[in-house]
Structure formats: C-alpha cells, structure tokens
Motif scaffolding. Structure first.
Motif, PDB file in Angstrom:
ATOM      1  N   ARG A 238       0.815  -1.215   0.000  1.00  0.00           N
ATOM      2  CA  ARG A 238       0.000   0.000   0.000  1.00  0.00           C
ATOM      3  C   ARG A 238       0.848   1.264   0.000  1.00  0.00           C
ATOM      4  NH1 ARG A 238      -5.042  -1.101   4.194  1.00  0.00           N
ATOM      5  NH2 ARG A 238      -5.988  -2.832   3.013  1.00  0.00           N
ATOM      6  N   SER A 239       2.052   1.189   0.555  1.00  0.00           N
ATOM      7  CA  SER A 239       2.902   2.381   0.607  1.00  0.00           C
ATOM      8  C   SER A 239       3.722   2.573  -0.662  1.00  0.00           C
ATOM      9  CB  SER A 239       3.848   2.283   1.809  1.00  0.00           C
ATOM     10  OG  SER A 239       4.704   1.163   1.690  1.00  0.00           O
ATOM     11  N   ALA A 240       3.660   1.633  -1.565  1.00  0.00           N
ATOM     12  CA  ALA A 240       4.465   1.710  -2.783  1.00  0.00           C
ATOM     13  C   ALA A 240       3.678   2.386  -3.901  1.00  0.00           C
ATOM     14  CB  ALA A 240       4.887   0.311  -3.217  1.00  0.00           C
ATOM     15  N   PRO A 241       4.342   2.972  -4.888  1.00  0.00           N
ATOM     16  CA  PRO A 241       3.649   3.551  -6.054  1.00  0.00           C
ATOM     17  C   PRO A 241       2.825   2.490  -6.779  1.00  0.00           C
ATOM     18  CG  PRO A 241       5.939   4.278  -5.984  1.00  0.00           C
ATOM     19  CD  PRO A 241       5.800   3.218  -4.953  1.00  0.00           C
ATOM     20  N   SER A 242       1.730   2.905  -7.374  1.00  0.00           N
ATOM     21  CA  SER A 242       0.803   1.967  -8.025  1.00  0.00           C
ATOM     22  C   SER A 242       0.954   1.950  -9.537  1.00  0.00           C
ATOM     23  CB  SER A 242      -0.643   2.313  -7.662  1.00  0.00           C
ATOM     24  OG  SER A 242      -0.933   3.660  -8.043  1.00  0.00           O
ATOM     25  N   THR A 243       1.992   2.608 -10.050  1.00  0.00           N
ATOM     26  CA  THR A 243       2.274   2.557 -11.481  1.00  0.00           C
ATOM     27  C   THR A 243       3.711   2.099 -11.683  1.00  0.00           C
ATOM     28  OG1 THR A 243       2.864   4.904 -11.475  1.00  0.00           O
ATOM     29  CG2 THR A 243       0.596   4.343 -12.099  1.00  0.00           C
ATOM     30  N   ALA A 244       4.009   1.611 -12.892  1.00  0.00           N
ATOM     31  CA  ALA A 244       5.249   0.890 -13.129  1.00  0.00           C
ATOM     32  C   ALA A 244       6.496   1.770 -12.999  1.00  0.00           C
ATOM     33  CB  ALA A 244       5.210   0.225 -14.501  1.00  0.00           C
ATOM     34  N   ARG A 245       6.544   2.920 -13.662  1.00  0.00           N
ATOM     35  CA  ARG A 245       7.775   3.711 -13.673  1.00  0.00           C
ATOM     36  C   ARG A 245       8.126   4.266 -12.292  1.00  0.00           C
ATOM     37  NH1 ARG A 245      10.052   4.373 -18.446  1.00  0.00           N
ATOM     38  NH2 ARG A 245       8.833   3.904 -20.323  1.00  0.00           N
ATOM     39  N   PRO A 246       7.168   4.896 -11.583  1.00  0.00           N
ATOM     40  CA  PRO A 246       7.526   5.358 -10.226  1.00  0.00           C
ATOM     41  C   PRO A 246       7.950   4.201  -9.315  1.00  0.00           C
ATOM     42  CG  PRO A 246       5.533   6.437 -10.974  1.00  0.00           C
ATOM     43  CD  PRO A 246       5.820   5.357 -11.969  1.00  0.00           C
ATOM     44  N   LEU A 247       7.305   3.013  -9.482  1.00  0.00           N
ATOM     45  CA  LEU A 247       7.697   1.871  -8.656  1.00  0.00           C
ATOM     46  C   LEU A 247       9.129   1.446  -8.975  1.00  0.00           C
ATOM     47  CD1 LEU A 247       7.014  -0.337  -6.611  1.00  0.00           C
ATOM     48  CD2 LEU A 247       6.080  -1.698  -8.501  1.00  0.00           C
ATOM     49  N   ARG A 248       9.478   1.461 -10.268  1.00  0.00           N
ATOM     50  CA  ARG A 248      10.844   1.099 -10.652  1.00  0.00           C
ATOM     51  C   ARG A 248      11.855   2.075 -10.042  1.00  0.00           C
ATOM     52  NH1 ARG A 248      14.376   2.453 -15.036  1.00  0.00           N
ATOM     53  NH2 ARG A 248      15.816   0.727 -15.518  1.00  0.00           N
ATOM     54  N   GLU A 249      11.518   3.375 -10.038  1.00  0.00           N
ATOM     55  CA  GLU A 249      12.421   4.364  -9.465  1.00  0.00           C
ATOM     56  C   GLU A 249      12.628   4.123  -7.969  1.00  0.00           C
ATOM     57  OE1 GLU A 249      10.855   8.157 -10.403  1.00  0.00           O
ATOM     58  OE2 GLU A 249      11.201   7.985 -12.577  1.00  0.00           O
ATOM     59  N   ARG A 250      11.537   3.785  -7.266  1.00  0.00           N
ATOM     60  CA  ARG A 250      11.654   3.505  -5.838  1.00  0.00           C
ATOM     61  C   ARG A 250      12.519   2.263  -5.597  1.00  0.00           C
ATOM     62  NH1 ARG A 250       7.545   5.185  -2.345  1.00  0.00           N
ATOM     63  NH2 ARG A 250       8.555   3.824  -0.801  1.00  0.00           N
ATOM     64  N   LEU A 251      12.312   1.261  -6.452  1.00  0.00           N
ATOM     65  CA  LEU A 251      13.105   0.048  -6.301  1.00  0.00           C
ATOM     66  C   LEU A 251      14.584   0.304  -6.585  1.00  0.00           C
ATOM     67  CD1 LEU A 251      10.704  -2.548  -7.961  1.00  0.00           C
ATOM     68  CD2 LEU A 251      11.345  -2.450  -5.541  1.00  0.00           C
ATOM     69  N   LEU A 252      14.884   1.124  -7.569  1.00  0.00           N
ATOM     70  CA  LEU A 252      16.276   1.453  -7.865  1.00  0.00           C
ATOM     71  C   LEU A 252      16.913   2.248  -6.730  1.00  0.00           C
ATOM     72  CD1 LEU A 252      16.052   2.353 -11.671  1.00  0.00           C
ATOM     73  CD2 LEU A 252      17.080   0.306 -10.641  1.00  0.00           C
ATOM     74  N   GLU A 253      16.134   3.139  -6.102  1.00  0.00           N
ATOM     75  CA  GLU A 253      16.645   3.882  -4.952  1.00  0.00           C
ATOM     76  C   GLU A 253      17.011   2.923  -3.814  1.00  0.00           C
ATOM     77  OE1 GLU A 253      13.693   6.690  -3.849  1.00  0.00           O
ATOM     78  OE2 GLU A 253      13.948   7.953  -5.632  1.00  0.00           O
ATOM     79  N   ARG A 254      16.112   1.953  -3.583  1.00  0.00           N
ATOM     80  CA  ARG A 254      16.388   0.965  -2.553  1.00  0.00           C
ATOM     81  C   ARG A 254      17.628   0.140  -2.906  1.00  0.00           C
ATOM     82  NH1 ARG A 254      12.213  -0.889   0.837  1.00  0.00           N
ATOM     83  NH2 ARG A 254      13.723  -2.488   1.443  1.00  0.00           N
ATOM     84  N   GLN A 255      17.778  -0.153  -4.197  1.00  0.00           N
ATOM     85  CA  GLN A 255      18.938  -0.943  -4.616  1.00  0.00           C
ATOM     86  C   GLN A 255      20.239  -0.178  -4.375  1.00  0.00           C
ATOM     87  OE1 GLN A 255      19.252  -1.849  -8.810  1.00  0.00           O
ATOM     88  NE2 GLN A 255      20.009  -3.916  -8.363  1.00  0.00           N
ATOM     89  N   ILE A 256      20.229   1.109  -4.682  1.00  0.00           N
ATOM     90  CA  ILE A 256      21.420   1.929  -4.448  1.00  0.00           C
ATOM     91  C   ILE A 256      21.739   1.992  -2.957  1.00  0.00           C
ATOM     92  CG2 ILE A 256      22.340   4.273  -4.573  1.00  0.00           C
ATOM     93  CD1 ILE A 256      20.765   4.584  -7.201  1.00  0.00           C
ATOM     94  N   CYS A 257      20.708   2.180  -2.132  1.00  0.00           N
ATOM     95  CA  CYS A 257      20.920   2.221  -0.677  1.00  0.00           C
ATOM     96  C   CYS A 257      21.475   0.893  -0.166  1.00  0.00           C
ATOM     97  CB  CYS A 257      19.601   2.549   0.028  1.00  0.00           C
ATOM     98  SG  CYS A 257      19.037   4.235  -0.226  1.00  0.00           S
ATOM     99  N   ALA A 258      20.935  -0.219  -0.694  1.00  0.00           N
ATOM    100  CA  ALA A 258      21.413  -1.534  -0.274  1.00  0.00           C
ATOM    101  C   ALA A 258      22.868  -1.743  -0.686  1.00  0.00           C
ATOM    102  CB  ALA A 258      20.535  -2.630  -0.864  1.00  0.00           C
ATOM    103  N   PHE A 259      23.210  -1.291  -1.902  1.00  0.00           N
ATOM    104  CA  PHE A 259      24.583  -1.416  -2.359  1.00  0.00           C
ATOM    105  C   PHE A 259      25.530  -0.595  -1.476  1.00  0.00           C
ATOM    106  CE2 PHE A 259      28.164  -0.012  -4.960  1.00  0.00           C
ATOM    107  CZ  PHE A 259      28.666  -1.235  -5.389  1.00  0.00           C
ATOM    108  N   GLN A 260      25.107   0.637  -1.147  1.00  0.00           N
ATOM    109  CA  GLN A 260      25.926   1.488  -0.295  1.00  0.00           C
ATOM    110  C   GLN A 260      26.075   0.891   1.099  1.00  0.00           C
ATOM    111  OE1 GLN A 260      27.557   4.403  -1.275  1.00  0.00           O
ATOM    112  NE2 GLN A 260      28.574   4.014   0.691  1.00  0.00           N
TER     113      GLN A 260
END
Length: 641
Positions: A112-134
């Motif tokens: 429910r807290s995640a974006p409900s469309t594909a591109r914004p969701l992908r951006e959020r996932l990429l942000e999380r991926q960068i944070c996880a990598f860091q």
C-alpha cells in the motif's frame, strides 16, 4: 545488493508476495542486479543482458495472450521475480499465479505504501537498490577496517566476530569451531555432521544448512577459516536466509579470522619469549625471587628450588633457531605429558645460534639432564650442560655450560657436562667475605634507590662485557658502561685493567647473599696466602698444561690480555699466540678471549700458584701506594725467562 527477501520483509515493505509464499523461498536470497519494465505483451523493454532481473508488468497478467510462453521467456532471460500491478488491493487471477508457480517464478504485488504505477515503482526500487549497495559497501569497509586495526595490534578475531554478528542482524550467533569439543559443535553436528566434516577436510569452502529452532528455521552459514586442513569452521546462524552480499561478507571475514588468529598466536608466543628472556635477565643479575614470580605462569616449579642447571643447545650453521627451540621445547616439556614442566626454553638474547635451558636439578628418577638432552643432538649441533648450581649463581652456571660447548665438539656424543669455572670465591677463608664487605662499603655513596641496580649491572659488565650486559639487563650498552664506570671509580679501581676488574668481580661475588658484620679483616694478599684449599683447586685447574702453556697464560694476563704486547714478551708472532691460546682454551675447556670472566679464572689460578706475584692485583682496602699493581714485575719475570 538488494534481494527479494529484503523487499518483502520488514515493517514497511515495498512489495508483497502474491499467492503462496513458499514458492518464493528458494529465490528470496537472490541478489537483484537490475530492475526492468515489461511491455504489454510481457516482454522486457530493454536488452539489459541476462540474469538476476526483477521485472515489472503493469496489469494483472490477464492481458498476456500467450501467458505460459511469456513467462517462459522471462525465466529464460534470468528474471528472478515478476511484479504485477493489478490495481489497488487487487491480486492476480488464480490461473496467472498457478502458471508462475509452475515455473518457479515468484509473483509480487506493490504494498500500500508503494507507487501503483510501473515507472515510479521502478524508481523507488532502484533507490532501494542503491541504498542496499551502499550499505553493503559500508558494512564491508567497517569490517575490513576493524580487521586491519586488529591485525596491526596483533589481537585475536573476537572483536571482529562480534562486529560481524551485529552486521548480520538481530538474533545472529557466531562461533569459531576448531574441534568436536568446541562449544556449538555438538548442536550443529546433530543435524549437519557431514557439512562440518566437508568444511574441515577442505572438500568445500562454504555451505549453508538449515536447522529447526524454537522460532522456526535457523539458517547457518559454514565457512572454512585457515589455509590448511583440518580447517577451523566459522559458523554464523540467523533466522533469515542468507543473501549473496551478506554471504560474501561472511566469507571475507572468515579469511580475516584465520589471519588474526595467526597474529594473535604470534603475539602470544612473542610475549612468552619476552617473559622468558626477562626471567633469564633477572637470574643473571641475581634476582632469583623476582625470576620465580615471573616464571611461575609459564613453567610452574622450575625455578622454585634453590638450585638448578643451565644448558645451551648450539644450532648447526644452517639451522633455524626458532625451529630448534620448538623441537627442544617438545622434548623437555612434551605437550601430551601430565608431568610438570622440566625446563624453561629461551632463545639466547646474545648468541644468535644458541638456545638456553633453565632446568630443574632433578629431571626424573630414570633420566638425567644429559640423557634427556642427548636426544636434542643433531648433525653439527652441540649441547653444553652445567652441573647443579644455586640460581643466584646463574651467570656462573651459564659460563660453565658455554665452556662445555668446547669439549662437546670433541666428544663423539656431541654433549658435555661441566662444573662452573674454578670458582675460587667459595674456597677462600671466611675472612675473605669480611674483606669484600670492606671493599663494597665504598659504594654507600651511590644513590640508595639505585645502588643495587648499579652494582648488579656493573657485575654483569665484569663477567659478560658491556654489550652483553646491556642485552641481559634490557638497557642500552652505554648505560651499562656508565654504571660500571661509576662502581670502579667509587672503589678507586682502573676499569681498563684486568687485575682491577678481577678484584672487583671477586668482591661482588663474595658479598652476594651475605650480611655485612662490620668485622675486621686482613688485606687481600694475606687472604690469598692463607687460602690453602683455593690453591689446591688452582693447581688442579692448571695441571693439564705444560710449562710453555702456563708461561703463555702468564704473559697474556700480565699484558692485560693484549695479544700484541704478550706476543712481544714471548718473542712469537701475534697469530701464533692466538693459535696457542685457542689450544690452551680447549684443554682447560675455557673460551679464552670471549669475555673477561675466563681471564679472571686464569689470573687467580696463576696468582695462587705463584706464577704471578701477589702484588699484581690491587687491594681497594689498602693505602693508595699499596694499591699500585706490580705489572712491571710480572712482565719482567717473563722477559728474563
């Protein structure tokens, strides 16, 4: 790197499993390399390569005309999870879930807290991926930095393992398993004995096992720690599965653990070696009580008796002394034996090729010290052993063992036992001790808080030389030399003259472990004339020598052990004199020229047997005129010959 498990877990996940969670478990620890969008037909919109892809499809999947073909194509491209966006609070149709489950492809939906469309969701996932990598990079940097610091400090891996447990999350348990008796081994061996054996025997380097726990399932990562089998096993257990980045971190830490363990063991061995040398220094300076206190943790009881032996193992020219010391240690103190330690093994701080043993007087009922050390003899290796001596006279016992090395080279067994010197001091009449206290009273002008230390150092210089005394005492040679100079000046003696040094050495020997009774005493020359027992010992000492050898020794001593001057007196070449002294040294079992200590023995033997005049040595208790040694008369005796 980010994993599916991290995306669907926690208090505020971005994604939620769609359908049966069990079908996603084999894939939850897979690291996500990239996040890509799918077109309406379910095809990846970019040519990003193959493997570890998280795909996002707008819709519930019903729009896919060829559902099974589309899912197979995604799996072939290395998609490890498919995110469907069917709409708010909606779930994919059952037949879509069944098709994905049949291919082992996890289906997920946005939370429910995640974006409900594909591109914004992908951006959020990429942000999380960068944070996880860091985060993974920072975690590795913290652990590597800590490991490097501990290595520089020669500390063990304990702090690093605690830090690893904290980095791996709550309820993580970390163990180093070295053998079946180690805590934690039995618990793991109940379910995974085979895995432990495979790690220890180097069949595999890493293995993950699961075990039932009170809270569900425990995931344990087993890593080999060490360079050779049987390996230690680093076991790290946690309630969550092991993602690849975290697993790689544990493997890297396992490598650091083996290095830190070696560094810690080396530090412990170096500390023990330092304590052993300190014990030797204390004994060489007559501080038996302090030596006992320092040695008890290492070798209980070895020095607690009043007497013991000193032995020296001289390595062959091509031998590594550290290896020889370990071999001798295993010989005299077998690690699997229940008997108490029999000796303290020390690498000599002066002679680079020597290993010193401070041994109990009695080794055992069925074996003597020489019998035991015979097994330490090897090709070109020799062993010298002293007879039992009070530990307060360790320096004399050491000299005896050193001299025994000379005769050991001539012995087929390559081992020799020798008494300490000609020790004249114990053979002199009681009046000699009163005379010695009269001499040493002159040192009362020294600072009280430093007097004993200065005298001990000076005595060490007299017997071993300035450089060696500095090493034994743990001080700079210049400091040792200054203390020696202070004592000689206070006594009114010349530090450059052998006769003066021999008198000082005799006085310091006689006062050791005795109390000044303030008793009157005759002068030194009168004492020497009345020393019948010492004279008989001196005759026995010189008995193996012919007249030429005795004349050579007398000229050498009268010339203050200066080879050139003695050679001129004898009318021979300097090299001939050196060779002659070497032969005499072998006969007497004395390393003539090594230190003044051997020359003192020769001097007193010649003096007591009238080969040198009594006036050759000064008496600090006499008047200034009487103290001038009669060197010219001694030289004249040999010139006339």
């Amino acid at each position: 790197m980010l994993t599916l498990h991290e995306l669907v877990s926690g208090t505020d996940p971005l994604l939620l499993p769609a359908g049966a969670v069990a079908s996603t478990r084999p894939y939850t620890t897979a690291a996500i390399r990239c996040v890509e969008l799918c077109d309406e037909a379910g095809r990846l919109s970019t040519r990003s390569g193959t493997g570890d892809v998280l795909a996002i499809l707008q819709g519930s999947g019903e729009q896919l005309v060829a559902l099974h073909a589309a899912l197979r194509a995604l799996v072939a491209r290395g998609v490890i999870g498919l995110v469907l966006i069917p709409g708010p609070d909606a779930q994919p149709p059952a037949h879509v879930e069944a098709a994905a489950r049949g291919m082992g492809l996890p289906l997920l939906v946005p939370s429910r807290s995640a974006p409900s469309t594909a591109r914004p969701l992908r951006e959020r996932l990429l942000e999380r991926q960068i944070c996880a990598f860091q985060e993974a990079t920072d975690r590795r940097a913290r652990l590597v930095s800590l490991g490097n610091r501990l290595f520089r400090q020669s500390k063990g891996p304990g702090q690093l393992l605690r830090a690893l447990g904290a980095e791996c999350g709550e309820q993580t348990r970390v163990h180093i398993l070295t053998e079946p008796e180690t805590p934690g081994w039995t618990e793991l061996a109940q379910h995974h004995a085979g895995a432990l054996d495979r790690i220890r025997s180097a069949q595999v380097q890493v293995e993950i096992v699961t075990s039932p726990s009170t809270d569900g399932t425990e995931h344990t990562l087993l890593c080999a720690a060490g360079s050779t089998a049987p390996h230690q096993v680093l076991a790290v257990s946690r309630p969550d599965p092991w993602p690849h980045p975290l697993r790689d971190t544990v493997v890297e830490v396992a490598g650091m653990v083996s290095v830190l363990s070696l560094a810690e063991r080396r530090q412990v061995e170096e500390s023990k070696a330092s304590v052993r040398v300190s014990v030797l220094r204390l004994l060489m300076t007559g501080q038996h009580f302090m030596a006992v206190q320092a040695s008890e943790p290492l070798a209980p009881g070895v020095l607690s008796a009043e007497t013991g032996r000193v032995a020296i193992v001289r390595c062959a020219p091509d031998e590594d002394r550290a290896t020889v010391a370990k071999e001798v240690e295993r010989l005299v103190n077998p690690p699997d034996s229940d008997r108490p330690p029999r000796a303290i093994v020390i690498t000599c701080p002066i002679e680079d090729g020597d290993v010193i043993l401070l041994m109990r007087r009695r080794i055992g009922k069925e074996e003597s010290a020489s019998d035991l050390l015979t097994r330490a003899v090897a090709t070109e290796r020799v062993v010298g052993v002293s007879t039992p001596e009070p530990w307060s006279r360790t320096s004399r016992a050491y000299n005896a063992a050193f001299r025994a090395l000379i005769s050991a080279r001539q012995d087929p067994q390559r081992i020799s036992v020798r008494r300490s010197g000609t020790p004249m001091a114990p053979l002199l009449p009681p009046s000699a001790t009163a005379w010695a206290h009269r001499v040493v009273r002159r040192l009362r002008n020294l600072p009280p808080e430093q007097r004993d230390l200065i005298i001990d150092t000076a005595h060490q210089v007299l017997t071993e030389g300035t450089r060696e005394a500095g090493k034994y005492s743990g001080i700079h040679p210049t400091t040792a030399g200054n203390r020696f100079t202070t004592v000689m000046e206070e006594l009114g003696l010349d530090k450059t003259q052998l006769a003066d040094k021999a008198v000082c050495d005799l006085a310091l020997q006689l006062v050791k472990n005795t109390v000044d009774q303030e008793a009157p005493s005759p002068d030194l020359h009168k004492i020497l004339l009345d020393a019948g027992e010492a004279r008989r010992q001196a005759e026995r000492f010189l008995a193996p020598l012919d007249d030429e050898s005795i004349e050579t020794l007398a000229a050498w001593i009268a010339s203050n052990t200066r080879l050139g001057r003695a050679a001129d007196t004898l009318g021979i070449h300097r090299n001939s004199l050196s060779a002659r002294l070497d032969r005499i040294g072998v006969t007497l079992e004395l390393p003539l020229g090594r230190s003044d200590s051997e020359a003192y023995d020769v001097l007193w033997a010649l003096l007591l047997t009238s080969r040198l005049p009594l006036g050759f040595v000064p008496d600090p208790t006499a008047s200034a005129l009487e103290m001038v040694p009669d060197v010219s008369h001694a030289l004249r005796m040999h010139t006339e010959k």
